[in-house]
Design a protein around this motif. Structure first.
Motif, PDB file in Angstrom:
ATOM      1  N   MET A  63     -60.028  38.080  42.566  1.00 55.52           N
ATOM      2  CA  MET A  63     -60.961  38.545  43.602  1.00 55.52           C
ATOM      3  C   MET A  63     -61.034  37.579  44.782  1.00 55.52           C
ATOM      4  O   MET A  63     -61.578  37.911  45.825  1.00 55.52           O
ATOM      5  N   CYS A  64     -60.455  36.403  44.641  1.00 54.93           N
ATOM      6  CA  CYS A  64     -60.514  35.393  45.708  1.00 54.93           C
ATOM      7  C   CYS A  64     -59.301  35.446  46.631  1.00 54.93           C
ATOM      8  O   CYS A  64     -59.174  34.625  47.539  1.00 54.93           O
ATOM      9  N   GLU A  65     -58.414  36.404  46.448  1.00 56.13           N
ATOM     10  CA  GLU A  65     -57.158  36.422  47.197  1.00 56.13           C
ATOM     11  C   GLU A  65     -57.349  36.486  48.718  1.00 56.13           C
ATOM     12  O   GLU A  65     -56.648  35.809  49.459  1.00 56.13           O
ATOM     13  N   THR A  66     -58.309  37.252  49.193  1.00 55.53           N
ATOM     14  CA  THR A  66     -58.536  37.355  50.643  1.00 55.53           C
ATOM     15  C   THR A  66     -58.982  36.021  51.216  1.00 55.53           C
ATOM     16  O   THR A  66     -58.452  35.558  52.230  1.00 55.53           O
ATOM     17  N   ASP A  67     -59.965  35.379  50.554  1.00 57.83           N
ATOM     18  CA  ASP A  67     -60.441  34.074  51.028  1.00 57.83           C
ATOM     19  C   ASP A  67     -59.332  33.026  50.991  1.00 57.83           C
ATOM     20  O   ASP A  67     -59.254  32.160  51.859  1.00 57.83           O
ATOM     21  N   THR A  68     -58.466  33.115  49.992  1.00 59.80           N
ATOM     22  CA  THR A  68     -57.350  32.182  49.875  1.00 59.80           C
ATOM     23  C   THR A  68     -56.402  32.324  51.068  1.00 59.80           C
ATOM     24  O   THR A  68     -55.974  31.338  51.657  1.00 59.80           O
ATOM     25  N   LYS A  69     -56.106  33.569  51.453  1.00 64.72           N
ATOM     26  CA  LYS A  69     -55.226  33.816  52.595  1.00 64.72           C
ATOM     27  C   LYS A  69     -55.853  33.320  53.896  1.00 64.72           C
ATOM     28  O   LYS A  69     -55.172  32.747  54.753  1.00 64.72           O
ATOM     29  N   ILE A  70     -57.150  33.532  54.041  1.00 66.05           N
ATOM     30  CA  ILE A  70     -57.846  33.070  55.251  1.00 66.05           C
ATOM     31  C   ILE A  70     -57.807  31.548  55.344  1.00 66.05           C
ATOM     32  O   ILE A  70     -57.505  30.984  56.395  1.00 66.05           O
ATOM     33  N   LEU A  71     -58.105  30.862  54.226  1.00 66.46           N
ATOM     34  CA  LEU A  71     -58.089  29.401  54.223  1.00 66.46           C
ATOM     35  C   LEU A  71     -56.701  28.879  54.580  1.00 66.46           C
ATOM     36  O   LEU A  71     -56.556  27.965  55.395  1.00 66.46           O
ATOM     37  N   PHE A  72     -55.673  29.490  53.993  1.00 64.19           N
ATOM     38  CA  PHE A  72     -54.314  29.033  54.284  1.00 64.19           C
ATOM     39  C   PHE A  72     -53.967  29.258  55.756  1.00 64.19           C
ATOM     40  O   PHE A  72     -53.369  28.402  56.395  1.00 64.19           O
ATOM     41  N   ALA A  73     -54.375  30.410  56.297  1.00 62.64           N
ATOM     42  CA  ALA A  73     -54.093  30.708  57.707  1.00 62.64           C
ATOM     43  C   ALA A  73     -54.823  29.751  58.643  1.00 62.64           C
ATOM     44  O   ALA A  73     -54.256  29.301  59.644  1.00 62.64           O
ATOM     45  N   LEU A  74     -56.067  29.421  58.333  1.00 65.53           N
ATOM     46  CA  LEU A  74     -56.862  28.562  59.214  1.00 65.53           C
ATOM     47  C   LEU A  74     -56.553  27.073  59.045  1.00 65.53           C
ATOM     48  O   LEU A  74     -56.470  26.342  60.029  1.00 65.53           O
ATOM     49  N   GLU A  75     -56.409  26.637  57.811  1.00 64.40           N
ATOM     50  CA  GLU A  75     -56.274  25.203  57.550  1.00 64.40           C
ATOM     51  C   GLU A  75     -54.888  24.788  57.061  1.00 64.40           C
ATOM     52  O   GLU A  75     -54.641  23.616  56.822  1.00 64.40           O
ATOM     53  N   ARG A 105     -53.444  25.050  54.224  1.00 75.02           N
ATOM     54  CA  ARG A 105     -53.430  24.389  52.925  1.00 75.02           C
ATOM     55  C   ARG A 105     -53.846  25.369  51.842  1.00 75.02           C
ATOM     56  O   ARG A 105     -54.530  26.355  52.096  1.00 75.02           O
ATOM     57  N   ALA A 106     -53.418  25.088  50.644  1.00 72.70           N
ATOM     58  CA  ALA A 106     -53.833  25.889  49.500  1.00 72.70           C
ATOM     59  C   ALA A 106     -55.237  25.454  49.079  1.00 72.70           C
ATOM     60  O   ALA A 106     -55.594  24.286  49.211  1.00 72.70           O
ATOM     61  N   PRO A 107     -56.047  26.378  48.589  1.00 73.79           N
ATOM     62  CA  PRO A 107     -57.394  26.008  48.151  1.00 73.79           C
ATOM     63  C   PRO A 107     -57.360  25.201  46.857  1.00 73.79           C
ATOM     64  O   PRO A 107     -56.429  25.309  46.057  1.00 73.79           O
ATOM     65  N   THR A 108     -58.399  24.419  46.656  1.00 73.96           N
ATOM     66  CA  THR A 108     -58.553  23.693  45.393  1.00 73.96           C
ATOM     67  C   THR A 108     -59.022  24.670  44.322  1.00 73.96           C
ATOM     68  O   THR A 108     -59.477  25.786  44.629  1.00 73.96           O
ATOM     69  N   ASN A 109     -58.945  24.264  43.071  1.00 76.79           N
ATOM     70  CA  ASN A 109     -59.451  25.111  41.990  1.00 76.79           C
ATOM     71  C   ASN A 109     -60.946  25.385  42.162  1.00 76.79           C
ATOM     72  O   ASN A 109     -61.419  26.483  41.886  1.00 76.79           O
TER      73      ASN A 109
END
Length: 171
Positions: A123-135, A137-141
């Motif tokens: 369910m976190c896939e959208t937020d993960t893509k946004i974080l990668f696009a903006l910063e 980097r891959a998100p932490t656990n």
């Protein structure tokens, strides 16, 4: 068995609780509080989804058969509040919460028992893509866990009307 509190929390209290979750320096605290936060909103949503009969509903959810987080997750799935993807995330969040709550050696989201469960959250896939696009980097656990709790809480918050058929008038 002690009766659980039925207190309704205000938006301000909810926001303060979420700030505490996000700003905690401890993964242990974040895991347990975020799961409690999610369970609170899941309980509210399921109660709203069912026909409310005070003497049945309150006993069932406060200290009866539906008092556990796991049972609430199953009820949400069985009543159509959400589908398999979200249900599978809930099962993994419950496992993560239980590791943190019952194992003193589990201290971070990077622990070998926790990391594979984090990897299963969808369910976190959208937020993960946004974080990668903006910063870039891959998100932490820890971020993946909180992104998932946020996404689930937002989704179930939109599913508040009763979908159950009315009881027959003659019954």
């Amino acid at each position: 068995m002690a009766k659980a509190s039925k207190k309704i929390i205000s938006s301000e209290q909810s926001n303060a609780a979420w700030d505490e979750i996000i700003n905690s320096s401890s993964d242990h605290i974040t895991a347990i509080l975020a799961a409690s936060y999610l369970e609170y909103y899941l309980t509210r949503t399921i109660k709203m989804h069912l026909h409310y009969v005070e003497d049945i509903t309150e006993k069932l959810f406060d200290y009866g058969a539906a008092a556990s987080f796991d049972t609430k997750a199953k009820l949400g799935r069985l009543t159509g509040v959400y589908g398999d993807k979200l249900y599978n995330d809930l099962k993994n969040i419950i496992k993560i919460r239980n590791y943190f709550a019952h194992r003193m050696d589990i201290r971070t989201f990077e622990d070998k028992e926790i990391s594979p469960l984090i990897g299963k959250l969808k369910m976190c896939e959208t937020d993960t893509k946004i974080l990668f696009a903006l910063e870039k980097r891959a998100p932490t656990n820890r971020e993946l866990f909180t992104f998932s709790v946020t996404a689930i809480t937002q989704f179930i918050g939109d599913r508040r009307s009763c979908q159950m058929p009315e009881a027959p008038a003659f019954s």
